[in-house]
Design a protein around this motif. Sequence first.
Motif, PDB file in Angstrom:
ATOM      1  N   ASP A  49       5.231   0.039  -5.074  1.00 21.77           N
ATOM      2  CA  ASP A  49       4.856  -1.312  -4.626  1.00 21.77           C
ATOM      3  C   ASP A  49       5.381  -2.376  -5.578  1.00 21.77           C
ATOM      4  OD1 ASP A  49       3.057  -0.969  -6.668  1.00 21.77           O
ATOM      5  OD2 ASP A  49       1.293  -0.773  -5.401  1.00 21.77           O
ATOM      6  N   ARG A  60      -4.789  -0.046 -12.783  1.00 27.40           N
ATOM      7  CA  ARG A  60      -4.737   1.124 -11.905  1.00 27.40           C
ATOM      8  C   ARG A  60      -5.524   2.280 -12.504  1.00 27.40           C
ATOM      9  NH1 ARG A  60      -0.078  -0.058  -8.657  1.00 27.40           N
ATOM     10  NH2 ARG A  60       0.957  -1.843  -9.581  1.00 27.40           N
ATOM     11  N   HIS A  83       0.865  -1.168   0.000  1.00 25.08           N
ATOM     12  CA  HIS A  83       0.000   0.000   0.000  1.00 25.08           C
ATOM     13  C   HIS A  83       0.892   1.205   0.000  1.00 25.08           C
ATOM     14  CE1 HIS A  83      -4.225  -0.719  -0.026  1.00 25.08           C
ATOM     15  NE2 HIS A  83      -4.047  -1.830   0.633  1.00 25.08           N
ATOM     16  N   LYS A 111      -1.806   9.020  -3.874  1.00 26.60           N
ATOM     17  CA  LYS A 111      -2.320   8.516  -2.601  1.00 26.60           C
ATOM     18  C   LYS A 111      -3.507   7.589  -2.801  1.00 26.60           C
ATOM     19  CE  LYS A 111      -1.853  12.953  -1.139  1.00 26.60           C
ATOM     20  NZ  LYS A 111      -2.294  14.138  -0.427  1.00 26.60           N
ATOM     21  N   ASP A 112      -3.675   6.667  -1.857  1.00 28.70           N
ATOM     22  CA  ASP A 112      -4.845   5.781  -1.852  1.00 28.70           C
ATOM     23  C   ASP A 112      -6.074   6.578  -1.434  1.00 28.70           C
ATOM     24  OD1 ASP A 112      -3.807   3.224  -2.526  1.00 28.70           O
ATOM     25  OD2 ASP A 112      -2.891   3.100  -0.543  1.00 28.70           O
ATOM     26  N   TRP A 115      -4.884  10.708  -6.831  1.00 29.75           N
ATOM     27  CA  TRP A 115      -5.473   9.639  -6.019  1.00 29.75           C
ATOM     28  C   TRP A 115      -5.612   8.415  -6.896  1.00 29.75           C
ATOM     29  CZ3 TRP A 115      -6.145  10.867  -0.956  1.00 29.75           C
ATOM     30  CH2 TRP A 115      -6.254  12.224  -0.622  1.00 29.75           C
ATOM     31  N   TRP A 116      -5.505   7.219  -6.289  1.00 26.57           N
ATOM     32  CA  TRP A 116      -5.664   6.030  -7.127  1.00 26.57           C
ATOM     33  C   TRP A 116      -6.306   4.873  -6.407  1.00 26.57           C
ATOM     34  CZ3 TRP A 116      -0.246   3.654  -8.684  1.00 26.57           C
ATOM     35  CH2 TRP A 116       0.385   3.146  -7.561  1.00 26.57           C
ATOM     36  N   ALA A 117      -6.716   3.907  -7.214  1.00 29.64           N
ATOM     37  CA  ALA A 117      -7.152   2.600  -6.724  1.00 29.64           C
ATOM     38  C   ALA A 117      -6.576   1.599  -7.715  1.00 29.64           C
ATOM     39  CB  ALA A 117      -8.671   2.512  -6.703  1.00 29.64           C
ATOM     40  N   HIS A 118      -6.198   0.429  -7.228  1.00 31.84           N
ATOM     41  CA  HIS A 118      -5.751  -0.589  -8.174  1.00 31.84           C
ATOM     42  C   HIS A 118      -6.280  -1.953  -7.782  1.00 31.84           C
ATOM     43  CE1 HIS A 118      -2.355  -1.379  -5.350  1.00 31.84           C
ATOM     44  NE2 HIS A 118      -2.353  -0.072  -5.231  1.00 31.84           N
TER      45      HIS A 118
END
Lengths: 166, 115
Positions: free
Chosen positions: A45, A141, A40, A65-66, A152-155
Amino acid sequence: MENHESTGRRSFLRAAVLGAAALALSGRDLLAAQGASAAHGGPGDDMPDAAKKVLREHFGARPIKDGHVSLDLPEVAPDSREVPIFIETDLPMDPDHYVKAIHLVVDHNPDIYVAGFELTPALGKASIDTRIKMRRSSQVRAIVETNRGELWWAHKLVYTTLNGCV
Amino acid sequence: MTPVAGPLTGDARILLPPGIQKDSVIYVRALVAHPMYTGFSRDENGALIPEYYIKTVEITYGGRRVARFTWTSGISRDPYVAFPLRAPHEGPLHIAWTDTKGRVYTQTAAIAFGG
């Protein structure tokens, strides 16, 4: 009755396909999955170097950032030529603070940077629903960029069964 | 398995929800027929099919640009995209898809209130 029977057969077929997909996962994919759940934070990563390079080219050293991004993707893609993806964010779409772009990155695709969606406050909300191709199992992603320069991201790791690079 | 680009390439559609209310946020769905070749697939004779895909999508509403997409061949064949749009006024919603050969495919839908 006939209808009922055909539904049963279809769900059986679906179960069989999912089972085969699970068996086809290599040890390397499983390791990648563990790495993903453990990792995370920033782009440092489990990303392959080529994907890190793409992020550097697009975003420089800015931190990603998450949070604020929800990414809806299948866990196992039955057809890697058409993987449905839905990206949504709760960030505002106000004239002075809005989502300027949504970027889509697939670590193991030949074109790692799959698409960029430039948005404006006129949309009222920020979301994108589309379908992508995947060469093999990979992290997908979604990076959301605001006009203030925040990222901001999500994967999510998506397993594929076939090469979808047609 | 992948048919060569047929006469339908470029056939474009915009789908709007019924009964649009002023100032509401609607979801616009847009489709264009295009082979989106990656350059990695082969034809029936085993020859590589050159890369050929939709590269940009420009969306204007009432003459004003509201979104612009940049795509690669990683977007699926016959690209589909859905996006939100706030509707403060009536007017044409225009979408132009441009491919790597410079061909432009366009479609317009009228944003109108009521229904």
